[in-house]
Design a protein around this motif. Sequence first.
Motif, PDB file in Angstrom:
ATOM      1  N   GLU A 105       0.839  -1.207   0.000  1.00 11.25           N
ATOM      2  CA  GLU A 105       0.000   0.000   0.000  1.00 11.25           C
ATOM      3  C   GLU A 105       0.871   1.253   0.000  1.00 11.25           C
ATOM      4  O   GLU A 105       0.542   2.244  -0.663  1.00 11.25           O
ATOM      5  N   ALA A 106       1.992   1.216   0.724  1.00 15.25           N
ATOM      6  CA  ALA A 106       2.914   2.358   0.701  1.00 15.25           C
ATOM      7  C   ALA A 106       3.456   2.583  -0.705  1.00 15.25           C
ATOM      8  O   ALA A 106       3.561   3.730  -1.172  1.00 15.25           O
ATOM      9  N   ALA A 107       3.797   1.486  -1.404  1.00 12.28           N
ATOM     10  CA  ALA A 107       4.287   1.613  -2.780  1.00 12.28           C
ATOM     11  C   ALA A 107       3.204   2.176  -3.701  1.00 12.28           C
ATOM     12  O   ALA A 107       3.489   2.992  -4.593  1.00 12.28           O
ATOM     13  N   ARG A 108       1.942   1.770  -3.480  1.00 13.92           N
ATOM     14  CA  ARG A 108       0.835   2.306  -4.292  1.00 13.92           C
ATOM     15  C   ARG A 108       0.672   3.811  -4.086  1.00 13.92           C
ATOM     16  O   ARG A 108       0.319   4.552  -5.005  1.00 13.92           O
ATOM     17  N   LEU A 109       0.893   4.273  -2.847  1.00 13.50           N
ATOM     18  CA  LEU A 109       0.781   5.704  -2.574  1.00 13.50           C
ATOM     19  C   LEU A 109       1.796   6.496  -3.399  1.00 13.50           C
ATOM     20  O   LEU A 109       1.495   7.582  -3.901  1.00 13.50           O
ATOM     21  N   VAL A 110       3.003   5.945  -3.548  1.00 10.80           N
ATOM     22  CA  VAL A 110       4.000   6.585  -4.406  1.00 10.80           C
ATOM     23  C   VAL A 110       3.541   6.527  -5.856  1.00 10.80           C
ATOM     24  O   VAL A 110       3.595   7.520  -6.590  1.00 10.80           O
ATOM     25  N   GLU A 111       3.093   5.349  -6.272  1.00 11.57           N
ATOM     26  CA  GLU A 111       2.655   5.128  -7.657  1.00 11.57           C
ATOM     27  C   GLU A 111       1.535   6.087  -8.048  1.00 11.57           C
ATOM     28  O   GLU A 111       1.494   6.598  -9.168  1.00 11.57           O
ATOM     29  N   GLU A 112       0.643   6.353  -7.109  1.00 10.72           N
ATOM     30  CA  GLU A 112      -0.513   7.222  -7.382  1.00 10.72           C
ATOM     31  C   GLU A 112      -0.202   8.699  -7.171  1.00 10.72           C
ATOM     32  O   GLU A 112      -1.069   9.555  -7.386  1.00 10.72           O
TER      33      GLU A 112
END
Length: 336
Positions: free
Chosen positions: A211-218
């Motif tokens: 989820e932390a990686a998705r926050l960067v991705e988004e």
Amino acid sequence: MNGDKARIAVVGAGRMGIGIAQVFAYAGHPVDLIDIKERSEPESARILQEATDQIRGNLKFLASLGLMDERSVEPMMGHIACHDSSELETVLPQADVVFEAVPEILGVKQSTFERIGAAARAEATVASTTSTFAVDTLATYIARPQRFLNTHWLNPAYLIPLVEVSPGAATDPEVLDGMLALLERIGKVPVKCAPSPGFIVPRIQALAMNEAARLVEEGVASPEDIDKASRIGFGIRFAVLGLLEFIDWGGGDILYYADRYLENALSADRFASPAIISGNMASGRTGMKAGQGFYDFSSRDLSAYQQETMKKFVDLLSHLGLMPAPGEVYSGQFKV
């Protein structure tokens, strides 16, 4: 196990094996660290020397922090004997407990357990440190599955207290109890876990890290701010309150409605509430304010519990330098 100072063998001289050897030597146990990989004699000597140097360096680091006397380092190192692969059959018959710590490759695990099973004495407990394979899968490779179980240590093993212990279908209950007691005696905090992919911590942390990686991705926030938020907001709270305890503290209904919002707003079913949260809502088990949640609060002194918990937060914040100092007060006004 022969009392408090059981003889420990660690098969595998990588990072995890080195850490486990250090933990037991630190606690005063005799330890045999075995480099199981077939190597040339000079190469094996180099690997074992590097392992020895790393353990000595770690102990000196602990001494530099005032956790032990530096004069204790060499006596502790004297608890550890290092061996190459050719010595396994000579060393293992002396061990009370054998920890397998080889790479997460099933074929390597199988060949290692075949050698351990043939060499270890019948009364020895054998444990895998795997972070991947289920205990019942590995138990098929061991000669005495009733003496076998998984012990999942977290890196760095010599610092992180938690060890996830997973018994198999054939594990003798006395073997499980013995392992839990041994780990507690050396200062670890063992938890029992059913055979399940990801154990407890890796399964939870995989979701959080993704989820932390998705926050960067988004583009929600920078990696620096996400990490700051996870350390200071997420990490501090869950260092004091367990995840399920936190649900009960804030209220399972809060989580239930937050889940529904996130599921709809992000169009992501990964935020849907599990059935147990919905079931608790339906039965009124919404946590501390209801007297029941994942925990039973009906007979607990809630005021004392809350004060004790908040004190832990304050102590941790103060230790980390994150507890702001009060402003000076003159005539009812804060001096700025």
